[in-house]
Design a protein around this motif. Structure first.
Motif, PDB file in Angstrom:
ATOM      1  N   ALA A   1       9.267  -2.059 -10.948  1.00  0.00           N
ATOM      2  CA  ALA A   1       9.910  -1.863  -9.643  1.00  0.00           C
ATOM      3  C   ALA A   1       9.054  -2.573  -8.600  1.00  0.00           C
ATOM      4  N   ARG A   2       9.582  -3.652  -8.080  1.00  0.00           N
ATOM      5  CA  ARG A   2       8.846  -4.434  -7.082  1.00  0.00           C
ATOM      6  C   ARG A   2       9.474  -4.172  -5.721  1.00  0.00           C
ATOM      7  N   LEU A   3       8.737  -3.497  -4.843  1.00  0.00           N
ATOM      8  CA  LEU A   3       9.283  -3.039  -3.568  1.00  0.00           C
ATOM      9  C   LEU A   3       8.777  -3.921  -2.434  1.00  0.00           C
ATOM     10  N   ASP A   4       9.718  -4.525  -1.706  1.00  0.00           N
ATOM     11  CA  ASP A   4       9.368  -5.438  -0.623  1.00  0.00           C
ATOM     12  C   ASP A   4      10.245  -5.132   0.584  1.00  0.00           C
ATOM     13  N   GLY A   5      10.132  -3.891   1.065  1.00  0.00           N
ATOM     14  CA  GLY A   5      10.984  -3.450   2.159  1.00  0.00           C
ATOM     15  C   GLY A   5      10.314  -3.428   3.511  1.00  0.00           C
ATOM     16  N   ASP A   6       9.002  -3.651   3.564  1.00  0.00           N
ATOM     17  CA  ASP A   6       8.224  -3.768   4.801  1.00  0.00           C
ATOM     18  C   ASP A   6       8.115  -2.467   5.612  1.00  0.00           C
ATOM     19  N   MET A   7       9.226  -1.771   5.804  1.00  0.00           N
ATOM     20  CA  MET A   7       9.267  -0.614   6.687  1.00  0.00           C
ATOM     21  C   MET A   7       9.041   0.700   5.932  1.00  0.00           C
ATOM     22  N   TYR A   8       8.754   1.761   6.685  1.00  0.00           N
ATOM     23  CA  TYR A   8       8.588   3.090   6.097  1.00  0.00           C
ATOM     24  C   TYR A   8       9.896   3.528   5.438  1.00  0.00           C
ATOM     25  N   SER A   9      11.007   3.426   6.181  1.00  0.00           N
ATOM     26  CA  SER A   9      12.295   3.904   5.664  1.00  0.00           C
ATOM     27  C   SER A   9      12.685   3.176   4.389  1.00  0.00           C
ATOM     28  N   SER A  10      12.566   1.859   4.388  1.00  0.00           N
ATOM     29  CA  SER A  10      12.970   1.061   3.221  1.00  0.00           C
ATOM     30  C   SER A  10      12.103   1.385   2.016  1.00  0.00           C
TER      31      SER A  10
ATOM     32  N   ILE B   1       5.157  -2.052  -7.828  1.00  0.00           N
ATOM     33  CA  ILE B   1       4.455  -3.068  -7.051  1.00  0.00           C
ATOM     34  C   ILE B   1       4.881  -2.925  -5.601  1.00  0.00           C
ATOM     35  N   ILE B   2       3.920  -2.847  -4.715  1.00  0.00           N
ATOM     36  CA  ILE B   2       4.188  -2.745  -3.280  1.00  0.00           C
ATOM     37  C   ILE B   2       3.780  -4.065  -2.639  1.00  0.00           C
ATOM     38  N   ASP B   3       4.759  -4.843  -2.209  1.00  0.00           N
ATOM     39  CA  ASP B   3       4.464  -6.187  -1.717  1.00  0.00           C
ATOM     40  C   ASP B   3       3.728  -6.175  -0.377  1.00  0.00           C
ATOM     41  N   ASP B   4       4.136  -5.283   0.528  1.00  0.00           N
ATOM     42  CA  ASP B   4       3.628  -5.336   1.906  1.00  0.00           C
ATOM     43  C   ASP B   4       2.791  -4.121   2.282  1.00  0.00           C
ATOM     44  N   TYR B   5       1.896  -3.759   1.386  1.00  0.00           N
ATOM     45  CA  TYR B   5       1.039  -2.601   1.632  1.00  0.00           C
ATOM     46  C   TYR B   5       0.181  -2.780   2.881  1.00  0.00           C
ATOM     47  N   SER B   6      -0.088  -4.020   3.260  1.00  0.00           N
ATOM     48  CA  SER B   6      -0.927  -4.276   4.440  1.00  0.00           C
ATOM     49  C   SER B   6      -0.212  -3.929   5.744  1.00  0.00           C
ATOM     50  N   ILE B   7       1.108  -3.747   5.681  1.00  0.00           N
ATOM     51  CA  ILE B   7       1.866  -3.343   6.866  1.00  0.00           C
ATOM     52  C   ILE B   7       1.794  -1.821   6.982  1.00  0.00           C
ATOM     53  N   GLY B   8       1.413  -1.350   8.150  1.00  0.00           N
ATOM     54  CA  GLY B   8       1.170   0.080   8.335  1.00  0.00           C
ATOM     55  C   GLY B   8       2.341   0.968   7.980  1.00  0.00           C
ATOM     56  N   TYR B   9       3.565   0.569   8.352  1.00  0.00           N
ATOM     57  CA  TYR B   9       4.754   1.371   8.032  1.00  0.00           C
ATOM     58  C   TYR B   9       4.865   1.576   6.521  1.00  0.00           C
ATOM     59  N   CYS B  10       4.690   0.486   5.805  1.00  0.00           N
ATOM     60  CA  CYS B  10       4.842   0.502   4.346  1.00  0.00           C
ATOM     61  C   CYS B  10       3.757   1.356   3.697  1.00  0.00           C
ATOM     62  N   ALA B  11       2.508   1.143   4.086  1.00  0.00           N
ATOM     63  CA  ALA B  11       1.396   1.896   3.503  1.00  0.00           C
ATOM     64  C   ALA B  11       1.563   3.395   3.738  1.00  0.00           C
TER      65      ALA B  11
ATOM     66  N   VAL C   1      -4.086  -0.503  -7.316  1.00  0.00           N
ATOM     67  CA  VAL C   1      -4.852  -1.702  -7.655  1.00  0.00           C
ATOM     68  C   VAL C   1      -4.504  -2.794  -6.657  1.00  0.00           C
ATOM     69  N   VAL C   2      -5.506  -3.397  -6.047  1.00  0.00           N
ATOM     70  CA  VAL C   2      -5.293  -4.454  -5.056  1.00  0.00           C
ATOM     71  C   VAL C   2      -4.910  -5.750  -5.766  1.00  0.00           C
ATOM     72  N   ILE C   3      -3.869  -6.408  -5.266  1.00  0.00           N
ATOM     73  CA  ILE C   3      -3.433  -7.687  -5.817  1.00  0.00           C
ATOM     74  C   ILE C   3      -4.031  -8.841  -5.021  1.00  0.00           C
ATOM     75  N   ASP C   4      -3.823  -8.808  -3.716  1.00  0.00           N
ATOM     76  CA  ASP C   4      -4.322  -9.857  -2.828  1.00  0.00           C
ATOM     77  C   ASP C   4      -4.503  -9.245  -1.449  1.00  0.00           C
ATOM     78  N   LEU C   5      -4.405 -10.034  -0.403  1.00  0.00           N
ATOM     79  CA  LEU C   5      -4.612  -9.510   0.946  1.00  0.00           C
ATOM     80  C   LEU C   5      -3.486  -8.593   1.402  1.00  0.00           C
ATOM     81  N   THR C   6      -2.378  -8.602   0.683  1.00  0.00           N
ATOM     82  CA  THR C   6      -1.192  -7.873   1.116  1.00  0.00           C
ATOM     83  C   THR C   6      -0.703  -6.822   0.127  1.00  0.00           C
ATOM     84  N   GLY C   7      -0.690  -7.161  -1.166  1.00  0.00           N
ATOM     85  CA  GLY C   7      -0.011  -6.325  -2.144  1.00  0.00           C
ATOM     86  C   GLY C   7      -0.921  -5.416  -2.961  1.00  0.00           C
ATOM     87  N   VAL C   8      -0.333  -4.346  -3.487  1.00  0.00           N
ATOM     88  CA  VAL C   8      -0.997  -3.428  -4.421  1.00  0.00           C
ATOM     89  C   VAL C   8       0.015  -3.027  -5.487  1.00  0.00           C
TER      90      VAL C   8
END
Length: 242
Positions: free
Chosen positions: A174-183, A202-212, A229-236
């Motif tokens: 499950a690769r989640l790339d919704g950016d927002m809290y609601s999504s 997989i959380i694509d935009d963990y670096s975005i506060g809403y998503c995290a 687990v950290v993937i890069d500067l953005t994902g976990v």
């Protein structure tokens, strides 16, 4: 599972094409480092997740196939479809016929902030025309790679409407790339119960506060202690162990 040189060469070339790495000098404003980390919004490329996150997706798909973790692959928030195109290419290259790729998106951009989720109140993602990619355009992108077939299922609409009845019984990736809290919360709430033990979120935009915030709230509410687990500067990502 096929693991020969030709298969790996095809998948590597597919990644290069989706990320437009072969012709990077012809993409306005693109740099090798930004494309590696997925930090730019590409004018031409079919994915903005970058090489590191694409390699991570490849690694996790290898793991679930090698360990016979059952289930389909899904991405929620697909933009131009690049990550899902790679998922489909991976399954076809390995001759896997019993798994689907579910492509979930509004195909109209991101939603306006929902008053039910006050944390999203400052989100401006819905104003970004660049994030609006139509369903016909994504279908066309699949066709360009000869990867549009009955193994691909499109779920058009807001996640809160489409994911509760998503046509899958079990999910391996499950690769989640919704950016927002609601999504993010809508995706986790509706899909996590279907994620198989041994599967991955997989959380694509963990670096975005809403998503995290959504990730932490969901994990706390469901007593999920599997390490992030950290993937890069953005994902976990995390592996579901129970």
């Amino acid at each position: 599972m096929r693991n020969n040189t030709a298969t790996e060469m095809y998948l590597e070339l597919l990644k290069k094409a989706i990320l437009f790495e072969i012709w990077l000098e012809h993409e306005p404003g693109a740099t090798k480092e930004n494309r590696l980390q997925g930090l730019d919004w590409p004018i031409i490329a079919h994915s903005m997740i970058g090489r590191i996150r694409m390699n991570n997706l490849h690694m996790l798909m290898n793991d679930v196939i090698n360990n016979n973790v059952q289930g389909d692959f899904i991405e929620t928030g697909v933009w131009r479809g690049g990550a899902c195109i790679f998922m489909r290419g991976f399954l076809k290259a390995h001759g896997v016929r019993n798994r689907k790729v579910l492509v979930a998106d509004s195909f109209e951009g991101l939603p306006k902030p929902d008053p039910s989720y006050p944390i999203d109140a400052t989100s401006k993602f819905h104003e970004q025309d660049f994030l609006r990619v139509s369903l016909p355009e994504v279908v066309s992108n699949f066709q360009k790679y000869d990867l549009y077939d009955d193994g691909v299922v499109f779920l058009k609409g807001w996640f809160k409407d489409t994911l509760p009845t998503a046509p899958t019984e079990k999910i391996a990736i499950a690769r989640l790339d919704g950016d927002m809290y609601s999504s993010t919360m809508d995706a986790l709430t509706n899909l996590y119960p279907k994620v198989a033990v041994g599967g991955y979120v997989i959380i694509d935009d963990y670096s975005i506060g809403y998503c995290a915030a959504a990730v932490h709230d969901f994990r706390a509410a469901h007593n999920i202690t599997d390490p992030l687990v950290v993937i890069d500067l953005t994902g976990v990502y995390w592996k579901k162990t129970k």
